[in-house]
Design a protein around this motif. Structure first.
Motif, PDB file in Angstrom:
ATOM      1  N   LEU A 156       3.214  -7.091  -2.718  1.00  5.72           N
ATOM      2  CA  LEU A 156       3.181  -7.968  -3.887  1.00  5.72           C
ATOM      3  C   LEU A 156       4.162  -7.445  -4.934  1.00  5.72           C
ATOM      4  O   LEU A 156       4.129  -6.261  -5.290  1.00  5.72           O
ATOM      5  N   LEU A 157       5.040  -8.308  -5.423  1.00  2.00           N
ATOM      6  CA  LEU A 157       5.984  -7.945  -6.475  1.00  2.00           C
ATOM      7  C   LEU A 157       5.653  -8.717  -7.747  1.00  2.00           C
ATOM      8  O   LEU A 157       5.598  -9.948  -7.740  1.00  2.00           O
ATOM      9  N   ILE A 158       5.428  -7.972  -8.836  1.00  2.35           N
ATOM     10  CA  ILE A 158       5.167  -8.584 -10.138  1.00  2.35           C
ATOM     11  C   ILE A 158       6.470  -8.574 -10.923  1.00  2.35           C
ATOM     12  O   ILE A 158       7.004  -7.521 -11.268  1.00  2.35           O
ATOM     13  N   ALA A 159       7.006  -9.754 -11.207  1.00  2.00           N
ATOM     14  CA  ALA A 159       8.242  -9.891 -11.981  1.00  2.00           C
ATOM     15  C   ALA A 159       8.036 -10.985 -13.023  1.00  2.00           C
ATOM     16  O   ALA A 159       8.747 -11.992 -13.058  1.00  2.00           O
ATOM     17  N   LYS A 296       3.523   0.495 -15.266  1.00  3.43           N
ATOM     18  CA  LYS A 296       4.013   1.814 -14.886  1.00  3.43           C
ATOM     19  C   LYS A 296       4.501   1.784 -13.441  1.00  3.43           C
ATOM     20  O   LYS A 296       3.761   1.404 -12.539  1.00  3.43           O
ATOM     21  N   VAL A 297       5.771   2.170 -13.233  1.00  7.64           N
ATOM     22  CA  VAL A 297       6.343   2.202 -11.885  1.00  7.64           C
ATOM     23  C   VAL A 297       7.079   3.517 -11.683  1.00  7.64           C
ATOM     24  O   VAL A 297       7.449   4.200 -12.637  1.00  7.64           O
ATOM     25  N   ASN A 298       7.320   3.849 -10.404  1.00  9.45           N
ATOM     26  CA  ASN A 298       8.138   5.012 -10.088  1.00  9.45           C
ATOM     27  C   ASN A 298       9.557   4.556  -9.766  1.00  9.45           C
ATOM     28  O   ASN A 298       9.904   3.374  -9.932  1.00  9.45           O
ATOM     29  N   GLU A 299      10.391   5.467  -9.269  1.00 10.55           N
ATOM     30  CA  GLU A 299      11.794   5.134  -9.013  1.00 10.55           C
ATOM     31  C   GLU A 299      11.976   4.212  -7.814  1.00 10.55           C
ATOM     32  O   GLU A 299      13.074   3.729  -7.555  1.00 10.55           O
ATOM     33  N   MET A 300      10.894   3.946  -7.078  1.00 11.24           N
ATOM     34  CA  MET A 300      10.953   2.982  -5.986  1.00 11.24           C
ATOM     35  C   MET A 300      10.351   1.649  -6.400  1.00 11.24           C
ATOM     36  O   MET A 300      10.146   0.764  -5.573  1.00 11.24           O
ATOM     37  N   MET A 301      10.056   1.530  -7.687  1.00 11.28           N
ATOM     38  CA  MET A 301       9.446   0.338  -8.304  1.00 11.28           C
ATOM     39  C   MET A 301       8.027   0.098  -7.796  1.00 11.28           C
ATOM     40  O   MET A 301       7.512  -1.021  -7.858  1.00 11.28           O
ATOM     41  N   GLU A 302       7.389   1.166  -7.303  1.00 13.41           N
ATOM     42  CA  GLU A 302       5.994   1.088  -6.870  1.00 13.41           C
ATOM     43  C   GLU A 302       5.075   1.281  -8.076  1.00 13.41           C
ATOM     44  O   GLU A 302       5.320   2.145  -8.925  1.00 13.41           O
ATOM     45  N   THR A 303       4.023   0.481  -8.153  1.00 11.71           N
ATOM     46  CA  THR A 303       3.007   0.669  -9.182  1.00 11.71           C
ATOM     47  C   THR A 303       2.007   1.719  -8.694  1.00 11.71           C
ATOM     48  O   THR A 303       2.199   2.331  -7.637  1.00 11.71           O
ATOM     49  N   THR A 304       0.949   1.899  -9.445  1.00 14.61           N
ATOM     50  CA  THR A 304      -0.075   2.877  -9.044  1.00 14.61           C
ATOM     51  C   THR A 304      -0.999   2.339  -7.967  1.00 14.61           C
ATOM     52  O   THR A 304      -1.865   3.070  -7.486  1.00 14.61           O
ATOM     53  N   GLU A 306      -1.197   0.784  -4.131  1.00  8.09           N
ATOM     54  CA  GLU A 306      -0.391   0.725  -2.919  1.00  8.09           C
ATOM     55  C   GLU A 306       0.001  -0.709  -2.582  1.00  8.09           C
ATOM     56  O   GLU A 306      -0.810  -1.632  -2.689  1.00  8.09           O
ATOM     57  N   HIS A 307       1.258  -0.891  -2.227  1.00  9.11           N
ATOM     58  CA  HIS A 307       1.835  -2.175  -1.811  1.00  9.11           C
ATOM     59  C   HIS A 307       2.000  -3.171  -2.961  1.00  9.11           C
ATOM     60  O   HIS A 307       2.308  -4.343  -2.719  1.00  9.11           O
ATOM     61  N   VAL A 308       1.796  -2.722  -4.202  1.00  7.52           N
ATOM     62  CA  VAL A 308       2.070  -3.576  -5.357  1.00  7.52           C
ATOM     63  C   VAL A 308       3.263  -2.986  -6.106  1.00  7.52           C
ATOM     64  O   VAL A 308       3.246  -1.817  -6.501  1.00  7.52           O
ATOM     65  N   TYR A 309       4.295  -3.799  -6.292  1.00  6.39           N
ATOM     66  CA  TYR A 309       5.535  -3.379  -6.936  1.00  6.39           C
ATOM     67  C   TYR A 309       5.738  -4.201  -8.211  1.00  6.39           C
ATOM     68  O   TYR A 309       5.114  -5.243  -8.414  1.00  6.39           O
ATOM     69  N   ALA A 310       6.625  -3.721  -9.075  1.00  3.92           N
ATOM     70  CA  ALA A 310       6.962  -4.471 -10.289  1.00  3.92           C
ATOM     71  C   ALA A 310       8.425  -4.233 -10.620  1.00  3.92           C
ATOM     72  O   ALA A 310       8.987  -3.176 -10.304  1.00  3.92           O
ATOM     73  N   ALA A 311       9.068  -5.219 -11.243  1.00  2.00           N
ATOM     74  CA  ALA A 311      10.481  -5.102 -11.595  1.00  2.00           C
ATOM     75  C   ALA A 311      10.790  -5.999 -12.783  1.00  2.00           C
ATOM     76  O   ALA A 311      10.089  -6.970 -13.048  1.00  2.00           O
ATOM     77  N   GLY A 312      11.852  -5.654 -13.485  1.00  2.00           N
ATOM     78  CA  GLY A 312      12.308  -6.480 -14.597  1.00  2.00           C
ATOM     79  C   GLY A 312      11.646  -6.130 -15.912  1.00  2.00           C
ATOM     80  O   GLY A 312      11.095  -5.039 -16.102  1.00  2.00           O
TER      81      GLY A 312
END
Length: 460
Positions: A156-159, A296-304, A306-312
């Motif tokens: 899942l990507l949150i943008a 909050k994301v890391n340098e791989m755009m991973e959130t805290t 698992e399998h949820v990402y965020a960008a922008g």
């Protein structure tokens, strides 16, 4: 696409339960033989090879940039450049014209263009095999629900971007924001812009050129992120008709005026350019947020989670379209199991005025003041600048060098071509290219790029 079809055929052929696999790209048909796999099981294998992607958009595709951000500013600034040139040519006496500007028609044509660009975005996504769903999403466990329909997700990507911050002061409901630029029906006679950053200055330039009397009211310093020499040039040559009030707070808004902490009453419609707030509410109970409610994301755009990402913009940071795109690509690669890390280094930025202002800094270069050498020159004649020579406002470019390492530390450029000039030079900064190699650079003439003149003729 044909490559994807070939990839699916190759990967399925490796499965011992599938025989005589063929994928016909032209007919979009998959043919195979199997004795122990169901159609559903084969579809799941295909999805692992070429995952299904669903894009959920609350309002309009293409985000803040196209619909209420930088592309709107770009469209309006194209018009203000024309107005400025018309005024200059009239003053020189070789053109006699009087412009009749219709703001209503401008908005109409911007909106028409936005619809065309949204259509292109939709076609690009659908051409890549992505599903587009319009509606407001809600995350419920391993499903996303939209318009009564549920979608399973593996990644899942949150943008979800950000929205304008509205100060908590009396009368704030009267304030306009960038979201209202295409909603008002005429140019305000007087405008009070609350905020002193890049958006505030871009909006001020637009409405001042269109005829408004504009105040910029900055809580601290206006354009504090800009080099002092460049800032002085901007205020003296590009924004000379705008009144700048620094170290000033707006404590109350009325419909057609603001009141400051210095008991000044300034006539004009309030316009807030006071920062942005992350649209992170959709995941506030799912992932960890930063103190400012960005995700909050890391340098791989991973959130805290698992399998949820965020960008922008929802993650804070630079809040620039190219950076958001870079973050989105990083997230997508990691979601597809191609490990990738985002790197923020020498990010080029611009201030869209009637003459563009672009800048970049190599923040990894820690040269001392003793080792830093500044070289600045006026803008040079070329496309978009020739007729500014007579008025002495061709622009200004300043480069800070690290003489010890023979590297560029910082570039600030005011010129019609600065957007592309600085972008390409920032790339050379990121790849740590030796300046000596720049001696082989051959410029196009005529050009308003003063960078090559400083680097090639005055430094090397």
């Amino acid at each position: 696409c044909a490559d994807c079809a070939n990839k699916i055929q190759q990967e399925l052929s490796k499965n011992e339960s599938l025989k005589n696999v063929t994928v016909n790209f032209n007919t979009l048909k998959l043919v195979y033989e199997t004795s122990n796999l169901s159609k559903e099981e084969v579809e799941k294998i295909i999805q692992r090879i070429e995952p299904e992607v669903t894009l959920i958009e609350k309002n309009h595709i293409a985000g803040t940039c196209l619909n209420e951000g930088c592309m709107v500013i770009c469209a309006l600034t194209d018009i203000t450049k024309f107005i400025e040139n018309n005024n200059k040519f009239n003053s020189y006496g070789f053109i006699k014209s009087q412009l009749d500007i219709s703001y209503e028609k401008i908005v109409e044509k911007i909106t028409e263009t936005q619809k065309m660009l949204r259509k292109i975005n939709e076609e690009e996504n659908e051409g890549a095999g992505n599903n587009i769903v319009y509606g407001e999403a809600e995350i419920n466990g391993s499903q996303v629900e939209v318009n009564g329909e549920s979608f399973d997700w593996d990644n899942l990507l949150i943008a979800t971007g950000a929205r304008p911050f509205i100060p908590d002061i009396p009368g704030s409901q009267y304030g306009l924001t960038n979201r209202d630029i295409l909603k008002i029906d005429k140019v305000p006679e007087k405008l009070n812009i609350v905020g002193g950053g890049i958006i505030a200055v871009e909006v001020a330039n637009i409405y001042s050129t269109l005829g408004s009397k504009v105040n910029i009211i900055a809580r601290s310093k206006a354009l504090k992120e800009i080099d002092s020499d460049i800032k002085d040039y901007i205020f003296k040559n590009l924004l000379s008709e705008i009144n700048i009030l620094e170290e000033t707070d707006v404590v109350e808004c009325k419909k057609n005026k603001v009141i400051t902490n210095k008991n000044e009453e300034l006539e004009g419609v309030p316009f807030f350019a006071t920062g942005r707030v992350a649209n992170s509410e959709i995941v506030r109970d799912i992932v960890e947020l930063n103190p400012d409610n960005t995700i909050k994301v890391n340098e791989m755009m991973e959130t805290t989670k698992e399998h949820v990402y965020a960008a922008g913009d929802v993650t804070g940071g630079y809040q620039l379209t190219p950076v958001a795109r870079m973050e989105g690509i990083t997230a997508a690669r990691n979601m597809a199991n191609y490990p990738n890390k985002v790197v923020y280094h020498a990010i080029p930025q611009t201030l869209s005025l009637n003459t563009e202002v672009s800048f970049v800094e190599d923040e990894k270069n820690n040269c001392s003041e003793e080792d830093k050498v500044d070289i600045g020159i006026p803008g040079i004649a070329g496309p978009g600048a020739f007729w500014k020579i007579l008025s002495g406002d061709t622009g200004y470019t300043k480069i800070s060098f690290d003489k010890k390492q023979n590297k560029i530390k910082k570039i600030n450029s005011i010129s019609p071509s600065s957007v592309s000039d600085v972008a390409y030079l920032s790339y050379l900064m990121r790849i740590n290219s030796p300046l000596d190699e720049y001696g082989d650079f051959l410029e196009i003439h005529p050009s308003t790029d003063a960078n090559y003149k400083i680097i090639k003729s005055m430094w090397l």
